[in-house]
Motif scaffolding. Structure first.
Motif, PDB file in Angstrom:
ATOM      1  N   ARG A 151       0.424   5.455   1.494  1.00  0.00           N
ATOM      2  CA  ARG A 151       0.634   6.670   2.285  1.00  0.00           C
ATOM      3  C   ARG A 151      -0.292   6.685   3.492  1.00  0.00           C
ATOM      4  O   ARG A 151       0.119   7.044   4.606  1.00  0.00           O
ATOM      5  CB  ARG A 151       0.399   7.897   1.395  1.00  0.00           C
ATOM      6  CG  ARG A 151       0.841   9.211   2.030  1.00  0.00           C
ATOM      7  CD  ARG A 151       0.816  10.355   1.027  1.00  0.00           C
ATOM      8  NE  ARG A 151      -0.498  10.558   0.459  1.00  0.00           N
ATOM      9  CZ  ARG A 151      -0.813  10.367  -0.824  1.00  0.00           C
ATOM     10  NH1 ARG A 151       0.096   9.943  -1.677  1.00  0.00           N
ATOM     11  NH2 ARG A 151      -2.048  10.583  -1.241  1.00  0.00           N
ATOM     12  N   GLU A 152      -1.537   6.279   3.294  1.00  0.00           N
ATOM     13  CA  GLU A 152      -2.503   6.239   4.397  1.00  0.00           C
ATOM     14  C   GLU A 152      -2.055   5.248   5.471  1.00  0.00           C
ATOM     15  O   GLU A 152      -2.224   5.485   6.673  1.00  0.00           O
ATOM     16  CB  GLU A 152      -3.879   5.847   3.852  1.00  0.00           C
ATOM     17  CG  GLU A 152      -4.963   5.737   4.900  1.00  0.00           C
ATOM     18  CD  GLU A 152      -5.339   7.078   5.500  1.00  0.00           C
ATOM     19  OE1 GLU A 152      -5.888   7.071   6.635  1.00  0.00           O
ATOM     20  OE2 GLU A 152      -5.084   8.120   4.868  1.00  0.00           O
ATOM     21  N   ALA A 153      -1.461   4.139   5.037  1.00  0.00           N
ATOM     22  CA  ALA A 153      -1.002   3.104   5.975  1.00  0.00           C
ATOM     23  C   ALA A 153       0.405   3.390   6.508  1.00  0.00           C
ATOM     24  O   ALA A 153       0.897   2.622   7.333  1.00  0.00           O
ATOM     25  CB  ALA A 153      -1.018   1.743   5.283  1.00  0.00           C
ATOM     26  N   ARG A 154       1.029   4.461   6.013  1.00  0.00           N
ATOM     27  CA  ARG A 154       2.386   4.849   6.429  1.00  0.00           C
ATOM     28  C   ARG A 154       3.377   3.702   6.192  1.00  0.00           C
ATOM     29  O   ARG A 154       4.218   3.401   7.024  1.00  0.00           O
ATOM     30  CB  ARG A 154       2.415   5.298   7.893  1.00  0.00           C
ATOM     31  CG  ARG A 154       1.599   6.559   8.144  1.00  0.00           C
ATOM     32  CD  ARG A 154       1.657   6.998   9.599  1.00  0.00           C
ATOM     33  NE  ARG A 154       3.015   7.267  10.038  1.00  0.00           N
ATOM     34  CZ  ARG A 154       3.664   8.405   9.812  1.00  0.00           C
ATOM     35  NH1 ARG A 154       3.103   9.371   9.115  1.00  0.00           N
ATOM     36  NH2 ARG A 154       4.892   8.571  10.259  1.00  0.00           N
ATOM     37  N   ARG A 155       3.252   3.084   5.032  1.00  0.00           N
ATOM     38  CA  ARG A 155       4.185   2.029   4.664  1.00  0.00           C
ATOM     39  C   ARG A 155       5.423   2.619   3.989  1.00  0.00           C
ATOM     40  O   ARG A 155       5.336   3.608   3.255  1.00  0.00           O
ATOM     41  CB  ARG A 155       3.516   1.024   3.712  1.00  0.00           C
ATOM     42  CG  ARG A 155       2.496   0.125   4.370  1.00  0.00           C
ATOM     43  CD  ARG A 155       2.122  -1.053   3.480  1.00  0.00           C
ATOM     44  NE  ARG A 155       1.315  -0.636   2.354  1.00  0.00           N
ATOM     45  CZ  ARG A 155      -0.013  -0.596   2.346  1.00  0.00           C
ATOM     46  NH1 ARG A 155      -0.691  -0.937   3.444  1.00  0.00           N
ATOM     47  NH2 ARG A 155      -0.680  -0.232   1.280  1.00  0.00           N
ATOM     48  N   GLY A 156       6.560   1.990   4.238  1.00  0.00           N
ATOM     49  CA  GLY A 156       7.787   2.352   3.542  1.00  0.00           C
ATOM     50  C   GLY A 156       8.174   3.807   3.697  1.00  0.00           C
ATOM     51  O   GLY A 156       8.291   4.322   4.811  1.00  0.00           O
ATOM     52  N   ILE A 157       8.343   4.485   2.569  1.00  0.00           N
ATOM     53  CA  ILE A 157       8.811   5.867   2.593  1.00  0.00           C
ATOM     54  C   ILE A 157       7.859   6.794   3.331  1.00  0.00           C
ATOM     55  O   ILE A 157       8.287   7.835   3.858  1.00  0.00           O
ATOM     56  CB  ILE A 157       9.051   6.409   1.168  1.00  0.00           C
ATOM     57  CG1 ILE A 157       7.741   6.457   0.369  1.00  0.00           C
ATOM     58  CG2 ILE A 157      10.108   5.600   0.435  1.00  0.00           C
ATOM     59  CD1 ILE A 157       7.872   7.115  -0.998  1.00  0.00           C
ATOM     60  N   TRP A 158       6.583   6.421   3.407  1.00  0.00           N
ATOM     61  CA  TRP A 158       5.594   7.327   3.992  1.00  0.00           C
ATOM     62  C   TRP A 158       5.648   7.360   5.513  1.00  0.00           C
ATOM     63  O   TRP A 158       4.932   8.158   6.146  1.00  0.00           O
ATOM     64  CB  TRP A 158       4.205   6.939   3.506  1.00  0.00           C
ATOM     65  CG  TRP A 158       4.137   6.967   2.005  1.00  0.00           C
ATOM     66  CD1 TRP A 158       3.980   5.896   1.171  1.00  0.00           C
ATOM     67  CD2 TRP A 158       4.275   8.110   1.160  1.00  0.00           C
ATOM     68  NE1 TRP A 158       4.001   6.304  -0.142  1.00  0.00           N
ATOM     69  CE2 TRP A 158       4.181   7.651  -0.179  1.00  0.00           C
ATOM     70  CE3 TRP A 158       4.475   9.475   1.398  1.00  0.00           C
ATOM     71  CZ2 TRP A 158       4.275   8.518  -1.274  1.00  0.00           C
ATOM     72  CZ3 TRP A 158       4.567  10.332   0.308  1.00  0.00           C
ATOM     73  CH2 TRP A 158       4.466   9.860  -1.003  1.00  0.00           C
ATOM     74  N   ALA A 159       6.492   6.532   6.098  1.00  0.00           N
ATOM     75  CA  ALA A 159       6.706   6.598   7.545  1.00  0.00           C
ATOM     76  C   ALA A 159       7.844   7.553   7.889  1.00  0.00           C
ATOM     77  O   ALA A 159       8.102   7.797   9.069  1.00  0.00           O
ATOM     78  CB  ALA A 159       7.019   5.207   8.091  1.00  0.00           C
ATOM     79  N   LEU A 160       8.513   8.095   6.872  1.00  0.00           N
ATOM     80  CA  LEU A 160       9.684   8.942   7.079  1.00  0.00           C
ATOM     81  C   LEU A 160       9.386  10.403   6.747  1.00  0.00           C
ATOM     82  O   LEU A 160       8.748  10.704   5.741  1.00  0.00           O
ATOM     83  CB  LEU A 160      10.850   8.457   6.206  1.00  0.00           C
ATOM     84  CG  LEU A 160      11.245   6.989   6.341  1.00  0.00           C
ATOM     85  CD1 LEU A 160      12.388   6.680   5.387  1.00  0.00           C
ATOM     86  CD2 LEU A 160      11.622   6.664   7.778  1.00  0.00           C
TER      87      LEU A 160
END
Length: 260
Positions: A151-160
């Motif tokens: 989530r901190e790195a905004r990987r995958g789903i966390w970029a949406l």
């Protein structure tokens, strides 16, 4: 009948190998099998005929013939990533709680022969969220750490925006969705043993989390005093529903992260 026998073998077959020092805390090794099909980002089929739900995580969902079900963003990518991790590979099942669900699936963590932990990889790659249950809470600390890094790195789903962590004082929702919600508890109220965590000025329309009396005992046994959370900033996870505004039931401590 044959499928039931195969499932029973997966649920109760003992493991006779060495100590499980390589497992996340709270897990014990069980049966081994080969993954022959990946259904979605958190469900696989084994060569024994058993279907395994990767317990502890929730990947983006595919419709899978469910009528009027809208595919979640990155659902296909999650399935493809899990295929890369475990398809046609020998895996060891491990357990830290209930070993089966009402759908007849085995509930387990999966580990490949090279030590890859499927749940940890899916979380770390940003293709799943932590999704624990009162009877399946093992390895939650490690899983939350993997999720937090993604989530901190905004990987995958966390970029949406679809999967964003919602603010408790904003527009929380919609109902019937699994969400992460952050906010400061303005008031804790005990109404006949049911505890209410109110995050807004008006409990009749603002976001509220509730703990039933039977579940409050689980929190106490785990060392978390729900009533002491007033004034604390929390991150909660669970299913939303509508009751005098958006609401979420808390059944076990792993749904609650104290942020300060």
């Amino acid at each position: 009948m044959a499928r039931a026998i195969a499932l029973a073998a997966l649920l109760f077959q003992p493991w006779t190998g060495t100590a499980a020092a390589d497992l996340p805390r709270g897990l014990a090794k069980g049966a081994t099998a080969t993954v022959v099909e990946v259904i979605d980002g958190d469900t696989v089929v084994l060569d024994t005929g058993g279907e395994v739900r990767l317990v502890g995580i929730q990947a983006p969902k595919l419709p899978l013939d469910r009528p009027n079900f809208k595919e979640w963003p990155l659902a296909r990518e999650a399935k493809e990533e899990l295929e890369k991790l475990v398809l046609d590979r020998r895996v060891t099942l491990s357990h830290g709680g209930a070993r089966g669900d009402r759908h007849g699936r085995v509930l387990a963590h999966l580990h490949t022969d090279d030590g890859t932990w499927a749940q940890g990889e899916m979380l770390g790659r940003g293709l799943a969220r932590v999704y624990t249950f009162p009877d399946n809470r093992a390895a939650a600390t490690e899983m939350l750490e993997r999720e937090a890094a993604a989530r901190e790195a905004r990987r995958g789903i966390w970029a949406l925006g679809y999967y964003r962590v919602q603010e408790a004082d904003g527009r929380v929702g919609p109902p019937d969705t699994y969400q992460l919600v952050e906010g400061t508890v303005r008031q804790v109220a005990d109404v006949r043993g049911r505890i209410f965590l109110n995050f807004g000025e008006d409990y009749r329309k603002d976001f509220t989390a509730t703990v039933a009396p039977k579940d409050a005992r689980t929190f106490t046994a785990s060392g978390m005093d729900i009533k002491s959370l007033e004034g604390k900033k929390l991150r909660l996870r669970g299913w939303l529903y509508e009751r005098n505004g958006p609401a979420m039931d808390l059944t076990h401590p792993e749904q609650v992260e104290v942020l300060e």
